[in-house]
Design a protein around this motif. Structure first.
Motif, PDB file in Angstrom:
ATOM      1  N   UNK B 139       4.888   7.050  -6.399  1.00 38.88           N
ATOM      2  CA  UNK B 139       3.755   7.700  -5.742  1.00 38.88           C
ATOM      3  C   UNK B 139       2.487   6.878  -5.991  1.00 38.88           C
ATOM      4  N   UNK B 140       2.348   6.405  -7.245  1.00 37.06           N
ATOM      5  CA  UNK B 140       1.177   5.614  -7.636  1.00 37.06           C
ATOM      6  C   UNK B 140       1.096   4.333  -6.805  1.00 37.06           C
ATOM      7  N   UNK B 141       2.247   3.689  -6.653  1.00 32.95           N
ATOM      8  CA  UNK B 141       2.307   2.436  -5.908  1.00 32.95           C
ATOM      9  C   UNK B 141       2.005   2.688  -4.424  1.00 32.95           C
ATOM     10  N   UNK B 142       2.598   3.767  -3.902  1.00 37.92           N
ATOM     11  CA  UNK B 142       2.368   4.092  -2.486  1.00 37.92           C
ATOM     12  C   UNK B 142       0.891   4.371  -2.245  1.00 37.92           C
ATOM     13  N   UNK B 143       0.270   5.101  -3.204  1.00 42.55           N
ATOM     14  CA  UNK B 143      -1.146   5.425  -3.061  1.00 42.55           C
ATOM     15  C   UNK B 143      -1.988   4.147  -3.113  1.00 42.55           C
ATOM     16  N   UNK B 144      -1.665   3.272  -4.055  1.00 44.71           N
ATOM     17  CA  UNK B 144      -2.418   2.015  -4.176  1.00 44.71           C
ATOM     18  C   UNK B 144      -2.284   1.187  -2.899  1.00 44.71           C
ATOM     19  N   UNK B 145      -1.072   1.152  -2.343  1.00 38.98           N
ATOM     20  CA  UNK B 145      -0.843   0.406  -1.098  1.00 38.98           C
ATOM     21  C   UNK B 145      -1.631   1.028   0.051  1.00 38.98           C
ATOM     22  N   UNK B 146      -1.660   2.381   0.092  1.00 39.62           N
ATOM     23  CA  UNK B 146      -2.357   3.106   1.165  1.00 39.62           C
ATOM     24  C   UNK B 146      -3.868   2.837   1.070  1.00 39.62           C
ATOM     25  N   UNK B 147      -4.407   2.907  -0.151  1.00 41.29           N
ATOM     26  CA  UNK B 147      -5.847   2.671  -0.343  1.00 41.29           C
ATOM     27  C   UNK B 147      -6.199   1.252   0.086  1.00 41.29           C
ATOM     28  N   UNK B 148      -5.349   0.315  -0.301  1.00 45.27           N
ATOM     29  CA  UNK B 148      -5.612  -1.080   0.031  1.00 45.27           C
ATOM     30  C   UNK B 148      -5.584  -1.288   1.555  1.00 45.27           C
ATOM     31  N   UNK B 149      -4.649  -0.617   2.246  1.00 48.14           N
ATOM     32  CA  UNK B 149      -4.572  -0.732   3.708  1.00 48.14           C
ATOM     33  C   UNK B 149      -5.806  -0.108   4.357  1.00 48.14           C
ATOM     34  N   UNK B 151      -8.778   0.257   3.041  1.00 48.01           N
ATOM     35  CA  UNK B 151      -9.956  -0.585   2.763  1.00 48.01           C
ATOM     36  C   UNK B 151     -10.030  -1.755   3.741  1.00 48.01           C
ATOM     37  N   UNK B 152      -8.862  -2.269   4.070  1.00 46.69           N
ATOM     38  CA  UNK B 152      -8.805  -3.373   5.034  1.00 46.69           C
ATOM     39  C   UNK B 152      -9.275  -2.879   6.409  1.00 46.69           C
ATOM     40  N   UNK B 153      -8.779  -1.701   6.778  1.00 44.05           N
ATOM     41  CA  UNK B 153      -9.182  -1.115   8.067  1.00 44.05           C
ATOM     42  C   UNK B 153     -10.680  -0.820   8.084  1.00 44.05           C
ATOM     43  N   UNK B 154     -11.196  -0.354   6.935  1.00 40.63           N
ATOM     44  CA  UNK B 154     -12.622  -0.019   6.822  1.00 40.63           C
ATOM     45  C   UNK B 154     -13.479  -1.262   7.068  1.00 40.63           C
ATOM     46  N   UNK B 155     -13.057  -2.352   6.458  1.00 36.65           N
ATOM     47  CA  UNK B 155     -13.786  -3.613   6.610  1.00 36.65           C
ATOM     48  C   UNK B 155     -13.820  -4.041   8.082  1.00 36.65           C
ATOM     49  N   UNK B 170     -13.645   5.879   5.099  1.00 35.41           N
ATOM     50  CA  UNK B 170     -14.243   5.951   3.765  1.00 35.41           C
ATOM     51  C   UNK B 170     -13.913   7.295   3.109  1.00 35.41           C
ATOM     52  N   UNK B 171     -13.978   8.363   3.913  1.00 33.96           N
ATOM     53  CA  UNK B 171     -13.647   9.690   3.377  1.00 33.96           C
ATOM     54  C   UNK B 171     -12.193   9.740   2.895  1.00 33.96           C
ATOM     55  N   UNK B 172     -11.328   9.139   3.711  1.00 40.94           N
ATOM     56  CA  UNK B 172      -9.901   9.136   3.320  1.00 40.94           C
ATOM     57  C   UNK B 172      -9.697   8.371   2.006  1.00 40.94           C
ATOM     58  N   UNK B 174     -11.957   7.886  -0.371  1.00 42.88           N
ATOM     59  CA  UNK B 174     -12.513   8.688  -1.470  1.00 42.88           C
ATOM     60  C   UNK B 174     -11.557   9.803  -1.863  1.00 42.88           C
ATOM     61  N   UNK B 175     -10.981  10.433  -0.833  1.00 47.71           N
ATOM     62  CA  UNK B 175     -10.057  11.540  -1.121  1.00 47.71           C
ATOM     63  C   UNK B 175      -8.864  11.032  -1.935  1.00 47.71           C
ATOM     64  N   UNK B 176      -8.323   9.894  -1.525  1.00 46.26           N
ATOM     65  CA  UNK B 176      -7.169   9.334  -2.253  1.00 46.26           C
ATOM     66  C   UNK B 176      -7.569   8.905  -3.664  1.00 46.26           C
ATOM     67  N   UNK B 177      -8.743   8.244  -3.778  1.00 43.89           N
ATOM     68  CA  UNK B 177      -9.181   7.780  -5.103  1.00 43.89           C
ATOM     69  C   UNK B 177      -9.518   8.953  -6.011  1.00 43.89           C
ATOM     70  N   UNK B 178      -9.973  10.019  -5.417  1.00 45.66           N
ATOM     71  CA  UNK B 178     -10.281  11.225  -6.195  1.00 45.66           C
ATOM     72  C   UNK B 178      -9.042  11.826  -6.811  1.00 45.66           C
ATOM     73  N   UNK B 179      -7.892  11.595  -6.167  1.00 49.52           N
ATOM     74  CA  UNK B 179      -6.626  12.132  -6.692  1.00 49.52           C
ATOM     75  C   UNK B 179      -5.926  11.161  -7.630  1.00 49.52           C
ATOM     76  N   UNK B 180      -6.597  10.046  -7.888  1.00 50.64           N
ATOM     77  CA  UNK B 180      -5.909   8.991  -8.646  1.00 50.64           C
ATOM     78  C   UNK B 180      -5.514   9.470 -10.028  1.00 50.64           C
TER      79      UNK B 180
END
Lengths: 338, 180
Positions: B139-149, B151-155, B170-172, B174-180
């Motif tokens: 789950x941790x790895x999937x979340x890290x991969x999702x956040x990284x994807x 962030x790329x889209x955000x850029x 950005x909201x998405x 933050x929501x994911x990082x908030x659950x880290x």
């Protein structure tokens, strides 16, 4: 039927394929620093899940030495497992070719063993048990190092995939050492019949992956499969290249071996292994037509000392009696195959 | 990693010493390590310098003959009076690990991370696990991969001046990082 009693792919060269995973429970020390109470706890916890899923327990503190060695001969446990001093147990699902050693070098050593060349199927089989345990237990794991194992050489995938090969022509051509060196460069290794430290009897070798960190399970299997196919091709070419006087000499040798196996009154295991290897080569090369390779594979297990003793009535009490029983078993198996 | 002395053979011996604050470290092949020891350039060690070259020598044997027979990564060399570091979970010391060739528990890998890094890299030739992932870490790895994807889209969204989309991304994140 057990794995050694059914035919497999490429069985003129490949005896069996095994895939095993090492796993540990994160909350317990590894076996060398574990006490008996901790080992029993692990066996009870993990064993319960396995028993609920079709595995049968063999408690090694409660087993005769002969029965334990027979399980080594069948390749369900390692030779080290028999010598282990902590409480330890085997969980076996023989129809599915799955076995799990609890409290060997790692808390959990699970494997799938299949006849012939079957890396993908053996991997799938092992994965099923691995998933079952992964769902129920916190396995020791690190993002960078992968599965944490007692010995750092198993870190990462902690997967060992091995293929047992019958390589008489490669051996006789003096190419085994060069092959071993080449495999070493590829992150693979060659060992004898019963794994690490064992010698090679009857031209039998295990080729397995050595590196487990920084590689995927699928990549490891692909590489091993490619290499094994190359070894098979070379062995076949070498077998086909025997001709003229050499072929006459070889034919004489394998037929004499067949004769001895079919008519001997007593056979030691060393003599059996040597002669069975000659006969297997004769069958593979079409020199011997009335013996099946699967019968020879079954004998590789059933004619070994402990398994032979377990399966013979009345139980042979001396080595001499065992040699008579072995000769009788070999005669029956070889003459019973049209 | 190649031996830093001959630059030809693979480094299989990792020698670190710290004597009275004077730190020296070498990554050497077995031959150069032996030569340096014989010449008195390294602490005298009664190690057996076996080689990786023998094809029938198991990795495990060579791993520990080569690495743990040396006073690698010690703090204070052979004359150091300091108490050895112990794993808080199983109590194993580096000396226990080198004697048995096995770590004591999963926590040992964290406790002795620095000391084990070199030998592990050398034994496998690679670092960084890329295979199957245990359930608790998936789950941790999937979340890290999702956040990284994301962030790329955000850029990309910011570069393209798609500010509404960027705000949502950005909201998405933050929501994911908030659950880290």
């Amino acid at each position: 039927m057990a794995w050694y009693q059914v035919p497999g792919n490429e069985q003129d060269i490949v005896i069996s394929t095994r895939v095993r995973f090492a796993r540990n429970l994160s909350e317990y020390p590894f076996p060398s620093r574990l006490d008996a109470a901790g080992a029993k706890e692990i066996i009870n916890k993990v064993g319960q899940v396995l028993e609920d899923n079709g595995f049968t327990k063999t408690d090694f503190s409660d087993i005769s030495h002969t029965a334990a060695v027979s399980l080594v001969e069948k390749h369900y446990v390692s030779p080290e497992f028999v010598r282990e001093s902590l409480p330890h147990a085997l969980y076996l699902n023989e129809p599915c070719n799955l076995s799990v050693m609890l409290c060997e070098e790692d808390h959990i050593r699970l494997q799938c063993i299949l006849p012939g060349l079957a890396l993908q199927d053996a991997y799938k089989g092992a994965c099923k048990v691995e998933q079952l345990l992964d769902e129920r237990f916190d396995l020791a794991f690190d993002d960078k190092l992968g599965y944490l194992t007692h010995c750092p050489t198993n870190l990462g995938t902690a997967m060992r995939a091995s293929v047992m090969l019958f390589l008489p022509a490669t051996t006789m051509a003096g190419r085994m050492e060069a092959l071993a060196a080449r495999l070493n460069q590829l992150g693979l290794t060659v060992r004898g019949l019963y794994g690490e430290g064992s010698g090679s009897d009857g031209y039998l070798y295990q080729v397995s992956n050595q590196v487990t960190l920084g590689v995927t399970e699928e990549g490891t299997l692909r590489k091993l499969e490619d290499v094994v196919h190359q070894i098979i091709d070379n062995e076949r070419k070498l077998r086909q290249s025997v001709s003229g006087r050499d072929l006459d000499l070889l034919t004489d040798r394998v037929l004499r071996a067949e004769g001895t196996l079919k008519y001997a009154h007593a056979l030691t295991s060393a003599e059996f292994l040597k002669l069975a290897a000659e006969v297997r080569l004769g069958v593979a090369m079409g020199i011997i037509k009335d013996v099946k390779v699967e019968a020879l594979t079954a004998l590789l297990i059933e004619a070994m000392p402990a398994t032979l003793t377990m399966n013979t009535e009345p139980t042979p009490k001396t080595e001499g009696e065992r040699d008579l029983a072995r000769a009788m078993l070999v005669r029956e198996k070889l003459s019973g195959n049209p | 990693m190649l031996c830093e002395k001959c630059n030809k053979k693979k480094a299989t011996v990792f020698y670190n010493e710290n004597i009275n604050g004077k730190v020296r470290s070498f990554n050497l092949c077995a031959d150069c390590a032996k030569a340096m020891r014989d010449a008195g350039e390294l602490e005298d060690i009664s190690a057996s310098f076996s080689s990786f070259a023998s094809p029938f020598l198991s990795l495990e044997d060579s791993f520990f003959n080569d690495f743990f027979s040396l006073p690698f990564h010690t703090t204070g060399g052979l004359n150091a009076p300091s108490a050895p570091k112990k794993c808080p979970l199983c109590g194993a010391t580096l000396s226990d690990i080198s004697t048995t060739g096995k770590v004591g528990c999963a926590k040992c890998y964290e406790t002795f991370a620095d000391e084990l890094e070199g030998p592990i890299q050398s034994a496998h030739g690679k670092t960084g696990h890329i295979g199957r992932i245990a359930r608790g870490h998936r789950a941790k790895k999937e979340k890290a991969d999702r956040i990284s994807a994301l962030k790329k889209q955000l850029k990309e969204a910011i570069n393209d001046e798609k500010f509404e989309e960027a705000a949502s991304l950005r909201d998405q994140i933050h929501a994911l990082e908030g659950n880290a």
